[in-house]
Design a protein around this motif. Sequence first.
Motif, PDB file in Angstrom:
ATOM      1  N   LEU A  25       1.391  -1.345   0.272  1.00  0.00           N
ATOM      2  CA  LEU A  25      -0.144   0.010   0.212  1.00  0.00           C
ATOM      3  C   LEU A  25       0.992   1.364   0.146  1.00  0.00           C
ATOM      4  O   LEU A  25       0.702   2.239  -0.793  1.00  0.00           O
ATOM      5  N   PHE A  26       1.610   1.605   1.217  1.00  0.00           N
ATOM      6  CA  PHE A  26       2.923   2.423   1.256  1.00  0.00           C
ATOM      7  C   PHE A  26       3.188   2.694  -0.348  1.00  0.00           C
ATOM      8  O   PHE A  26       3.712   3.901  -0.740  1.00  0.00           O
ATOM      9  N   THR A  27       4.426   1.407  -0.829  1.00  0.00           N
ATOM     10  CA  THR A  27       4.978   1.486  -2.004  1.00  0.00           C
ATOM     11  C   THR A  27       4.042   2.362  -3.187  1.00  0.00           C
ATOM     12  O   THR A  27       4.433   2.751  -3.922  1.00  0.00           O
ATOM     13  N   ARG A  54       0.236  10.865   1.999  1.00  0.00           N
ATOM     14  CA  ARG A  54      -1.148  10.172   1.216  1.00  0.00           C
ATOM     15  C   ARG A  54      -0.529   9.243   1.328  1.00  0.00           C
ATOM     16  O   ARG A  54      -1.331   7.660   1.631  1.00  0.00           O
ATOM     17  N   ALA A  55       0.270   7.866   1.081  1.00  0.00           N
ATOM     18  CA  ALA A  55       0.447   6.841   0.940  1.00  0.00           C
ATOM     19  C   ALA A  55       0.761   6.504   2.772  1.00  0.00           C
ATOM     20  O   ALA A  55       0.381   5.515   2.873  1.00  0.00           O
ATOM     21  N   SER A  56       1.154   6.879   4.083  1.00  0.00           N
ATOM     22  CA  SER A  56       1.064   7.380   4.981  1.00  0.00           C
ATOM     23  C   SER A  56      -0.535   6.659   4.973  1.00  0.00           C
ATOM     24  O   SER A  56      -1.193   6.411   6.273  1.00  0.00           O
ATOM     25  N   ALA A  57      -1.250   7.832   4.844  1.00  0.00           N
ATOM     26  CA  ALA A  57      -2.850   7.833   5.308  1.00  0.00           C
ATOM     27  C   ALA A  57      -3.971   6.385   4.652  1.00  0.00           C
ATOM     28  O   ALA A  57      -4.273   6.509   4.864  1.00  0.00           O
ATOM     29  N   LYS A  58      -2.840   5.789   3.293  1.00  0.00           N
ATOM     30  CA  LYS A  58      -3.469   4.954   3.254  1.00  0.00           C
ATOM     31  C   LYS A  58      -3.190   3.758   3.864  1.00  0.00           C
ATOM     32  O   LYS A  58      -4.258   2.908   4.468  1.00  0.00           O
TER      33      LYS A  58
END
Length: 641
Positions: A25-27, A54-58
């Motif tokens: 998810l992060f990548t 945004r990556a950390s939010a997901k």
Amino acid sequence: MGNWLVNHWFSAAVLAAWLGINIFLFTYYFLFFDRDERYFYTRAILGSALAWARASAKCLNFNSMLILLPVCRNLLSFLRGTCSCCRRTLRKQLDHNLTFHKLVAYALALLTAVHTIAHLFNLERYNQSQQATDGSLPAVLSEMHLQGSKWLNPIHSNQTTVEYVAFTTIPGLTGVIITLALILMVTSSTEFIRRNYFELFWYTHHLFLVYFAGLVIHGIAGLVRGQTEQSMAEVHPYHCAEYLTQREQNCTHSCCKDPEFGSIPAEVGQWWDGSGGEALPLPLGCPSFALLHLHSPGSGFLPPSSSMSLSGSCGSGVRTRRWLSKRWVVQEPAPLPAAALGVTCATAPRRGGHGEGPQAQPLRGDGGRLGAEPCPCPQVVMHPARVLELQMQKKGFCMEVGQYIFVNCPAISALEWHPFTLTSAPEEDFFSIHIRAAGDWTERLIDTFQLETPRIEVDGPFGTASEDVFQYEVAMLVGAGIGVTPFASILKSVWYKFQQADQTLKTKKIYFYWLCRDTGAFAWFNDLLASLEQKMAESGKADFLTYRLFLTGWDTSIANNVALHFDTATDTVTGLRHKTIFGRPMWNTEFAAVAAAHPRSVVGVFLCGPEALARSLQKSCHQHSSLDPRKVKFYFNKENF
């Protein structure tokens, strides 16, 4: 490594899957927001901080979806009762629910830090772009659509500060509240706080309601934006970005039109608030209508009329509830039977040795050993070492060995619920718990019962690892102090199975180890062990149960008393046939002896005790287990609340 896999391969697989999903998810979202053409202009202002945020939010959404699942007690009990495929492996994984819950919480804390820091950089860059007058692309983008709703930079004034945005906008304010709630929940969950200030841990953990409420509305304003699809078709950034800083006043080129921006849409598999804000996490597997029921013991479904009285004369009550498909309604109780552990009726002689500690004192009603006739009133008994026993009639309450309940006493606190293992057997028509004075709440409860019979409310029962004890041919039960309670339920059930000549009992051998610091603690369950000794001898199965009692704390007077009565047939401390051992067990020796006696068996090791003891037992399980299916295997199981 092979021995470790016997006990932990499935846990390792679950952990690897969880880590893999988080990394994916992060990548994926980092690369998406770092390269997607819709966020070309957003990256022109924010740089790489956009992708980090945004990556950390997901990942935050994903872990927020998971954080409640390991503590859905009714869901776990439901899974324990319905799982038939890979029964032992899957059920053992359920015993690691709190470990996984803590792991997800730590991940949330880390991701929250990344998300917060990234957005602080974003706000600072928004502010710098708004104040810039150099005609750069970020400055030009910040001046677009200030009077409309298609802007890119949420800061529309040179006088607006980062602090103002953080504390006055919906995303900023809810972000601060969410972060503070998470910090309080994590810091109050440390071992020291939970052991010494449980009330602080209990109350702050209910901030999860604030956390999820804030998460639901966090993205409503949609401050972080990208270019709309319609605008992309008209003025694509890869072709038109250079014209924004170089175009003339009367520009007629197709790229002269200002790009338009909108909120980031939601992703598939998540809730969307409908306003173009951030996606909202759905706790997968927890029905939304039952969410509070699953996690907050104080929010029951049963009406007040479903309560029962612990003492019919005082008008107080006890209510029980379970998984939605197995809801129990308890009514007014009849007089309780007195099959108490270590408690006798006034007319029954008590077994005991020369060094036996103080006797149990009935506070309400009388008691009796296994199989005694019912006493005429409910059981509320004070045992030695400040241990209170409560017996309550079932009236439809169904349980299994080793399960636990949550108990609330409104006279002490209307909100506090504390877990206690059931010490009664499923075959009995009452359920009981033993409460040791180990904190402010338990001290106040015991003091209250010595004066009156208060109202008691019960939530449960819920499943634990000990439910699987009869699934093993050989079982090793290890209790430390009051940690003997789940095994009291098991041993009592064994007594009833022998009494009823139950031929379905799969277990052929039980090894029971009980570690206590003082002699008075042994008085809790002496009668139970004495009854088991007698019944198994009468049944010709004296070797079914091997128990060893360890006294880990003693003084000179105890040692002298033992020396004087060394040749007696019964133990001077407990009055039982097996002599008490002074000191701690040598676990490698114990496991080696069990492995030698049962070279081809699957041995279940069950513990209710401290973490230090758990580590020792787990290490011994690894050392003495074999991957060879023809040799002995030890499976470690620990009680977790």
